[in-house]
Design a protein around this motif. Sequence first.
Motif, PDB file in Angstrom:
ATOM      1  N   HIS A 163       0.758  -7.746   3.337  1.00  0.00           N
ATOM      2  CA  HIS A 163       2.104  -7.978   3.857  1.00  0.00           C
ATOM      3  C   HIS A 163       3.139  -7.117   3.153  1.00  0.00           C
ATOM      4  N   PHE A 164       3.047  -7.012   1.855  1.00  0.00           N
ATOM      5  CA  PHE A 164       4.030  -6.228   1.097  1.00  0.00           C
ATOM      6  C   PHE A 164       4.032  -4.767   1.541  1.00  0.00           C
ATOM      7  N   GLY A 165       2.875  -4.222   1.853  1.00  0.00           N
ATOM      8  CA  GLY A 165       2.795  -2.816   2.236  1.00  0.00           C
ATOM      9  C   GLY A 165       2.853  -2.568   3.724  1.00  0.00           C
ATOM     10  N   ARG A 166       3.133  -3.595   4.516  1.00  0.00           N
ATOM     11  CA  ARG A 166       3.090  -3.429   5.967  1.00  0.00           C
ATOM     12  C   ARG A 166       4.112  -2.413   6.452  1.00  0.00           C
ATOM     13  N   ALA A 167       5.341  -2.496   5.957  1.00  0.00           N
ATOM     14  CA  ALA A 167       6.369  -1.547   6.397  1.00  0.00           C
ATOM     15  C   ALA A 167       5.980  -0.125   6.038  1.00  0.00           C
ATOM     16  N   SER A 168       5.465   0.079   4.838  1.00  0.00           N
ATOM     17  CA  SER A 168       5.063   1.419   4.419  1.00  0.00           C
ATOM     18  C   SER A 168       3.976   1.973   5.330  1.00  0.00           C
ATOM     19  N   ALA A 169       2.996   1.131   5.660  1.00  0.00           N
ATOM     20  CA  ALA A 169       1.895   1.583   6.508  1.00  0.00           C
ATOM     21  C   ALA A 169       2.373   1.895   7.921  1.00  0.00           C
ATOM     22  N   ARG A 170       3.209   1.032   8.483  1.00  0.00           N
ATOM     23  CA  ARG A 170       3.668   1.233   9.862  1.00  0.00           C
ATOM     24  C   ARG A 170       4.584   2.456   9.968  1.00  0.00           C
ATOM     25  N   ILE A 171       5.457   2.631   9.004  1.00  0.00           N
ATOM     26  CA  ILE A 171       6.356   3.788   9.041  1.00  0.00           C
ATOM     27  C   ILE A 171       5.570   5.081   8.904  1.00  0.00           C
ATOM     28  N   ASP A 172       4.586   5.089   8.019  1.00  0.00           N
ATOM     29  CA  ASP A 172       3.771   6.290   7.858  1.00  0.00           C
ATOM     30  C   ASP A 172       3.000   6.584   9.140  1.00  0.00           C
ATOM     31  N   ASP A 173       2.469   5.562   9.784  1.00  0.00           N
ATOM     32  CA  ASP A 173       1.773   5.771  11.059  1.00  0.00           C
ATOM     33  C   ASP A 173       2.710   6.390  12.094  1.00  0.00           C
ATOM     34  N   ALA A 174       3.942   5.896  12.154  1.00  0.00           N
ATOM     35  CA  ALA A 174       4.891   6.412  13.136  1.00  0.00           C
ATOM     36  C   ALA A 174       5.254   7.870  12.840  1.00  0.00           C
ATOM     37  N   LEU A 179       4.281   6.502  -0.390  1.00  0.00           N
ATOM     38  CA  LEU A 179       4.352   5.042  -0.434  1.00  0.00           C
ATOM     39  C   LEU A 179       3.209   4.402   0.339  1.00  0.00           C
ATOM     40  N   ASP A 180       2.822   4.998   1.444  1.00  0.00           N
ATOM     41  CA  ASP A 180       1.670   4.478   2.178  1.00  0.00           C
ATOM     42  C   ASP A 180       0.409   4.554   1.317  1.00  0.00           C
ATOM     43  N   ALA A 181       0.264   5.641   0.562  1.00  0.00           N
ATOM     44  CA  ALA A 181      -0.901   5.780  -0.325  1.00  0.00           C
ATOM     45  C   ALA A 181      -0.867   4.776  -1.459  1.00  0.00           C
ATOM     46  N   SER A 182       0.332   4.296  -1.814  1.00  0.00           N
ATOM     47  CA  SER A 182       0.462   3.332  -2.906  1.00  0.00           C
ATOM     48  C   SER A 182       0.387   1.883  -2.413  1.00  0.00           C
ATOM     49  N   TRP A 183       1.024   1.607  -1.284  1.00  0.00           N
ATOM     50  CA  TRP A 183       1.163   0.233  -0.821  1.00  0.00           C
ATOM     51  C   TRP A 183       0.470  -0.063   0.515  1.00  0.00           C
ATOM     52  N   GLY A 184       0.067   0.946   1.238  1.00  0.00           N
ATOM     53  CA  GLY A 184      -0.397   0.737   2.612  1.00  0.00           C
ATOM     54  C   GLY A 184      -1.838   0.313   2.744  1.00  0.00           C
ATOM     55  N   TYR A 185      -2.277  -0.647   1.939  1.00  0.00           N
ATOM     56  CA  TYR A 185      -3.660  -1.120   1.985  1.00  0.00           C
ATOM     57  C   TYR A 185      -3.727  -2.487   2.664  1.00  0.00           C
ATOM     58  N   ARG A 186      -4.922  -2.812   3.128  1.00  0.00           N
ATOM     59  CA  ARG A 186      -5.135  -4.114   3.754  1.00  0.00           C
ATOM     60  C   ARG A 186      -5.751  -5.111   2.779  1.00  0.00           C
ATOM     61  N   SER A 187      -5.521  -4.881   1.515  1.00  0.00           N
ATOM     62  CA  SER A 187      -6.012  -5.799   0.488  1.00  0.00           C
ATOM     63  C   SER A 187      -5.097  -7.022   0.426  1.00  0.00           C
ATOM     64  N   PRO A 188      -5.540  -8.101  -0.190  1.00  0.00           N
ATOM     65  CA  PRO A 188      -4.690  -9.298  -0.276  1.00  0.00           C
ATOM     66  C   PRO A 188      -3.322  -9.006  -0.887  1.00  0.00           C
ATOM     67  N   ARG A 189      -3.256  -8.128  -1.885  1.00  0.00           N
ATOM     68  CA  ARG A 189      -1.978  -7.865  -2.540  1.00  0.00           C
ATOM     69  C   ARG A 189      -1.004  -7.119  -1.627  1.00  0.00           C
TER      70      ARG A 189
END
Length: 317
Positions: free
Chosen positions: A198-209, A185-195
């Motif tokens: 915010h939508f991918g913030r949870a995915s990125a933070r959880i993957d980091d943790a 999910l981080d690979a799909s949603w965890g980008y810092r692009s406009p889209r």
Amino acid sequence: MDSGLLLSDSLLRTAIIMLAAVMLDWVLGEPPLRWHPLVAFGRLVARLEQLLHGRRGEGARAQICAGSLGWLLLVMPPVLLAWGLSAVPLVGELAAVLGLYWALGHRSLSDHAQPVFRALQRGEEATAREHAARIVSRDAATMDIEKSTIESILENGNDAVFGALFWYAVAGLPGAVLFRLANTLDASWGYRSPRYLHFGRASARIDDALNWLPARLTALSYTLLGQTRVALRCWDTQAHACDSPNGGPVMAAGAGALGIRLGGPARYRGQWQQKPWLGLGPDPGAADIPRALRLVRSAVALWLLVLLAAGLLSALH
């Protein structure tokens, strides 16, 4: 039953299942796409994104909530299923081996990197660039082929191998499933692009943790198996300059262990980015690609040997 005996049995069982899954992955490689669970999961990800993130003008809070809900809906049912299967005698062991095998991508690192190396050996730069473009996100026309391939090997050593092994050792099949799906999910949603900002913030933070400790154990493994003093110095002085809190230690330690220099300017989607220099030594050559693969293989062997030895020692006492 004595609690020490239960612990020793559990530790040895975990080590044996991990060894079996790694061997299965190395012999068979990735499952065919039509049978790969992550392919079906990817379709679900795309479909759910359309349902939850299809409207324009959503505020940041609404997007964060939608992305968080999507993460829960996609990840928690498979994790609960894995937990239920793990409790069934014999079925649990079989599910653990197959589940961890599906979560691993050790053999695929070699399957994707070796064609790059072989093409470079033949002097076929265009073919090598084409193969490398399949495993990196930077613009193919301007990328440094050797450097990009080795960076992918080192970083994916953590994402595709050691993270899954770590979370299986800690939490069994549910842990491995949780890590692999969260990473996907981080690979799909965890980008810092406009889209996805915010939508991918949870995915990125959880993957980091989830990756925090596995990444540092991966970096330590690279350090112990390569040029240890150089790797430690690079890890200490260079890792913090990376945008990724987990990619930094892995890449800096890996580059230092190999005695080469990675990072530097790279172009993504037509835009040049100044990435930090990592490692110490010359720029990599084609021969450093199999060296990077050997480093990952040696680290996998180290993890399995340590766990098997711990399980055997516990069983003998």
